[in-house]
Design a protein around this motif. Structure first.
Motif, PDB file in Angstrom:
ATOM      1  N   GLY A   1    -146.131 -99.233  26.592  1.00 41.22           N
ATOM      2  CA  GLY A   1    -144.720 -99.294  26.238  1.00 41.22           C
ATOM      3  C   GLY A   1    -143.848 -99.969  27.272  1.00 41.22           C
ATOM      4  O   GLY A   1    -142.634-100.074  27.075  1.00 41.22           O
ATOM      5  N   GLU A   2    -144.448-100.433  28.369  1.00 38.25           N
ATOM      6  CA  GLU A   2    -143.688-101.055  29.439  1.00 38.25           C
ATOM      7  C   GLU A   2    -143.966-102.551  29.505  1.00 38.25           C
ATOM      8  O   GLU A   2    -144.978-103.031  29.014  1.00 38.25           O
ATOM      9  CB  GLU A   2    -144.034-100.408  30.788  1.00 38.25           C
ATOM     10  CG  GLU A   2    -143.690 -98.935  30.866  1.00 38.25           C
ATOM     11  CD  GLU A   2    -144.170 -98.305  32.156  1.00 38.25           C
ATOM     12  OE1 GLU A   2    -143.470 -97.416  32.677  1.00 38.25           O
ATOM     13  OE2 GLU A   2    -145.259 -98.696  32.636  1.00 38.25           O
ATOM     14  N   THR A   3    -143.050-103.271  30.130  1.00 38.68           N
ATOM     15  CA  THR A   3    -143.197-104.711  30.342  1.00 38.68           C
ATOM     16  C   THR A   3    -143.318-104.980  31.822  1.00 38.68           C
ATOM     17  O   THR A   3    -142.559-104.435  32.632  1.00 38.68           O
ATOM     18  CB  THR A   3    -141.986-105.475  29.770  1.00 38.68           C
ATOM     19  OG1 THR A   3    -141.884-105.211  28.363  1.00 38.68           O
ATOM     20  CG2 THR A   3    -142.161-106.974  29.980  1.00 38.68           C
ATOM     21  N   CYS A   4    -144.280-105.813  32.189  1.00 39.54           N
ATOM     22  CA  CYS A   4    -144.504-106.147  33.599  1.00 39.54           C
ATOM     23  C   CYS A   4    -143.570-107.283  34.010  1.00 39.54           C
ATOM     24  O   CYS A   4    -143.512-108.322  33.351  1.00 39.54           O
ATOM     25  CB  CYS A   4    -145.964-106.545  33.814  1.00 39.54           C
ATOM     26  SG  CYS A   4    -146.354-106.990  35.517  1.00 39.54           S
TER      27      CYS A   4
ATOM     28  N   ASN B   1    -138.996-100.506  31.075  1.00 36.61           N
ATOM     29  CA  ASN B   1    -138.885-100.123  29.665  1.00 36.61           C
ATOM     30  C   ASN B   1    -137.447 -99.679  29.416  1.00 36.61           C
ATOM     31  O   ASN B   1    -137.151 -98.487  29.350  1.00 36.61           O
ATOM     32  CB  ASN B   1    -139.871 -99.006  29.322  1.00 36.61           C
ATOM     33  CG  ASN B   1    -139.837 -98.646  27.848  1.00 36.61           C
ATOM     34  OD1 ASN B   1    -139.387 -99.426  27.009  1.00 36.61           O
ATOM     35  ND2 ASN B   1    -140.310 -97.448  27.516  1.00 36.61           N
TER      36      ASN B   1
ATOM     37  N   PRO C   1    -137.588-105.579  22.856  1.00 40.93           N
ATOM     38  CA  PRO C   1    -137.841-104.876  24.121  1.00 40.93           C
ATOM     39  C   PRO C   1    -136.690-104.950  25.111  1.00 40.93           C
ATOM     40  O   PRO C   1    -136.550-104.075  25.965  1.00 40.93           O
ATOM     41  CB  PRO C   1    -139.081-105.598  24.677  1.00 40.93           C
ATOM     42  CG  PRO C   1    -139.783-106.130  23.470  1.00 40.93           C
ATOM     43  CD  PRO C   1    -138.699-106.500  22.518  1.00 40.93           C
TER      44      PRO C   1
ATOM     45  N   CYS D   1    -149.013-101.340  34.314  1.00 41.22           N
ATOM     46  CA  CYS D   1    -147.975-100.974  33.346  1.00 41.22           C
ATOM     47  C   CYS D   1    -148.616-100.438  32.075  1.00 41.22           C
ATOM     48  O   CYS D   1    -149.670-100.924  31.640  1.00 41.22           O
ATOM     49  CB  CYS D   1    -147.091-102.184  33.022  1.00 41.22           C
ATOM     50  SG  CYS D   1    -146.215-102.868  34.457  1.00 41.22           S
ATOM     51  N   THR D   2    -147.964 -99.462  31.462  1.00 44.27           N
ATOM     52  CA  THR D   2    -148.474 -98.857  30.236  1.00 44.27           C
ATOM     53  C   THR D   2    -148.119 -99.729  29.033  1.00 44.27           C
ATOM     54  O   THR D   2    -147.401-100.725  29.148  1.00 44.27           O
ATOM     55  CB  THR D   2    -147.892 -97.450  30.067  1.00 44.27           C
ATOM     56  OG1 THR D   2    -146.462 -97.551  29.930  1.00 44.27           O
ATOM     57  CG2 THR D   2    -148.216 -96.578  31.273  1.00 44.27           C
TER      58      THR D   2
ATOM     59  N   CYS E   1    -142.683-102.316  36.504  1.00 42.36           N
ATOM     60  CA  CYS E   1    -142.897-101.966  35.098  1.00 42.36           C
ATOM     61  C   CYS E   1    -141.567-101.454  34.537  1.00 42.36           C
ATOM     62  O   CYS E   1    -141.012-100.474  35.060  1.00 42.36           O
ATOM     63  CB  CYS E   1    -143.983-100.902  34.957  1.00 42.36           C
ATOM     64  SG  CYS E   1    -145.593-101.403  35.628  1.00 42.36           S
TER      65      CYS E   1
ATOM     66  N   GLN F   1    -133.882 -98.547  27.995  1.00 38.73           N
ATOM     67  CA  GLN F   1    -133.537 -97.696  26.862  1.00 38.73           C
ATOM     68  C   GLN F   1    -132.077 -97.908  26.455  1.00 38.73           C
ATOM     69  O   GLN F   1    -131.226 -98.240  27.285  1.00 38.73           O
ATOM     70  CB  GLN F   1    -133.761 -96.222  27.224  1.00 38.73           C
ATOM     71  CG  GLN F   1    -135.186 -95.895  27.610  1.00 38.73           C
ATOM     72  CD  GLN F   1    -136.168 -96.111  26.472  1.00 38.73           C
ATOM     73  OE1 GLN F   1    -135.883 -95.754  25.317  1.00 38.73           O
ATOM     74  NE2 GLN F   1    -137.316 -96.697  26.772  1.00 38.73           N
TER      75      GLN F   1
ATOM     76  N   LYS G   1    -132.722-100.059  19.160  1.00 39.43           N
ATOM     77  CA  LYS G   1    -133.417-101.081  19.947  1.00 39.43           C
ATOM     78  C   LYS G   1    -134.033-102.107  18.994  1.00 39.43           C
ATOM     79  O   LYS G   1    -134.926-101.786  18.212  1.00 39.43           O
ATOM     80  CB  LYS G   1    -134.494-100.433  20.806  1.00 39.43           C
ATOM     81  CG  LYS G   1    -134.927-101.266  21.996  1.00 39.43           C
ATOM     82  CD  LYS G   1    -135.830-100.464  22.917  1.00 39.43           C
ATOM     83  CE  LYS G   1    -136.188-101.260  24.172  1.00 39.43           C
ATOM     84  NZ  LYS G   1    -137.059-100.476  25.079  1.00 39.43           N
TER      85      LYS G   1
END
Length: 392
Positions: free
Chosen positions: A237-240, A251, A268, A234-235, A249, A253, A265
């Motif tokens: 900006g992402e949550t695992c 994210n 997260p 996961c990057t 992963c 919006q 927002k």
């Protein structure tokens, strides 16, 4: 007065008397001057001797220290390393340290047996203990063996090893393997393995699906948490989100602005609506908050089961709602879920039909707040279910 200062004063007096411009009545006579000079010479000679002795002592101590350090370094054994060991074909190797006293372990894939040493230790002589490990496929001959026979009182008695049963006549008896995996697959008998059972001569072995590990009891499987062990990609900006047999992963919006309705927002997994214009009824009836929730479930989970709860709380100093209404947004998932009130301030999302994985199911639940039969606000919870391929 210390000797060095005393002799310095005498020297000053002697030098003063040698020059007429500095002559005075208190000057020493010639004999005393000579005596003082001899004393100064003796003092300097003694100081030179002490200085030389000090240098000699210091050199001796440095030499002794150098010899001690050199000997200590020579006495320390150099690091011992053993040759690289490869994993056997159809097997795995565990352990990547090849220095002295470290161990390397070998296991074979299901359907293969280990020949050689399952554990090898790097010895101080740079050699591995044990013998090379290899994995060979179980042969059909391994599942039958000769019985152990003995003649007792002119009668022959034969027996088999554990995990085998006797087959054939007394003269041509043979020990055949008991297939525990087939026996315990019969209806009404507890399963030997949580996932998969592999029959081996005289016994059986349990295995787990990918991304699961076999527990110490030898039969149960536990999911590997890739998120906790940082085995995900996961990057930033992402949550695992850990799932059964893998990970996701995410994210989430906020909805795109629509008219005078827009969101920001605030965390997260939550969006909050911007303040509405006073005369905008559509904005006031839009969701005040949108929260995102992710759940991991096994396949064909026994139902009914409560998955999620929504609750409300009044802000300090302000009266809370006196009535709550819960519902499922849309009609796609109404047959699989129901929403009901569990108490005055809480509602529950309940799964009423088993879900077969692997699949991903989304359901949106809203909670509307009323006071004195007047609508106050609405909150939406977007619930995502990750259903694994396995029932555990």
């Amino acid at each position: 007065m210390i000797p060095a200062i005393q002799h310095s004063v005498f020297l000053y007096l002697v030098l003063s008397c040698l020059y007429p411009s500095h002559a005075a009545q208190g000057c020493l006579n010639k004999q005393k001057v000579l005596t003082v000079i001899r004393q100064m010479q003796q003092f300097l000679k003694g100081q030179e001797t002490h200085f030389t002795d000090g240098i000699r002592t210091m050199k001796a101590k440095l030499s002794a220290l150098q010899i001690s350090v050199t000997k200590l370094t020579a006495d320390q054994p150099s690091a011992t390393w053993c040759p690289l060991l490869e994993a056997p074909k159809h097997g795995q190797k565990f352990g990547s340290r090849y220095s002295a006293d470290h161990e390397v372990h070998f296991v074979c894939q299901p359907g293969y047996q280990l020949i050689g040493s399952s554990t090898r230790v790097c010895q101080q002589n740079g050699r591995w203990s044990g013998v090379n490990a290899s994995c060979t496929e179980w042969s059909d001959l391994s599942f039958s063996r000769k019985p152990h026979c003995a003649e007792v009182e002119r009668t022959q008695h034969c027996s088999c090893d554990a995990g085998f049963h006797m087959s054939g006549s007394n003269e041509n008896s043979v020990c055949q393997d008991v297939n525990e995996c087939e026996v315990f697959q019969l209806e009404g008998i507890a399963r030997l393995c949580m996932y998969n059972c592999i029959n081996i001569p005289g016994s059986y072995r349990c295995t787990c699906p990918p991304a699961y590990k076999l527990l110490n009891d030898g039969r149960s499987c536990s999911d590997v948490d890739e998120c906790a062990t940082l085995q995900h990609n996961c990057t930033a900006g992402e949550t695992c989100i850990n799932t059964g047999g893998g990970f996701q992963c995410v994210n989430p919006q906020c909805p795109e602005p629509r008219g005078n309705i827009s969101y920001v927002k605030t965390s997260p997994f939550q969006c909050e609506r911007h303040p509405c214009p006073m005369n905008s009824k559509s904005c006031h009836h839009a969701a005040k908050t949108i929260s995102f929730h992710y759940l991991s479930l096994p396949s064909k989970l026994k139902t009914p089961v409560t998955l999620f709860r929504m609750a409300t709380a009044a802000a300090p100093g302000r009266p809370g709602p006196d009535n709550l209404r819960f519902g499922i947004i849309g009609k796609n998932n109404q047959g699989q879920f129901v929403v009901q009130r569990s108490d005055r301030q809480t509602g529950e999302l309940i799964l009423v039909q088993p879900l077969k994985g692997p699949c991903t199911v989304e359901v949106d639940v809203d909670m509307s707040e009323y006071r004195d039969r007047t609508f106050q606000s609405k909150h939406v919870s977007k619930v995502t279910l990750f259903i694994s391929a396995n029932g555990f």
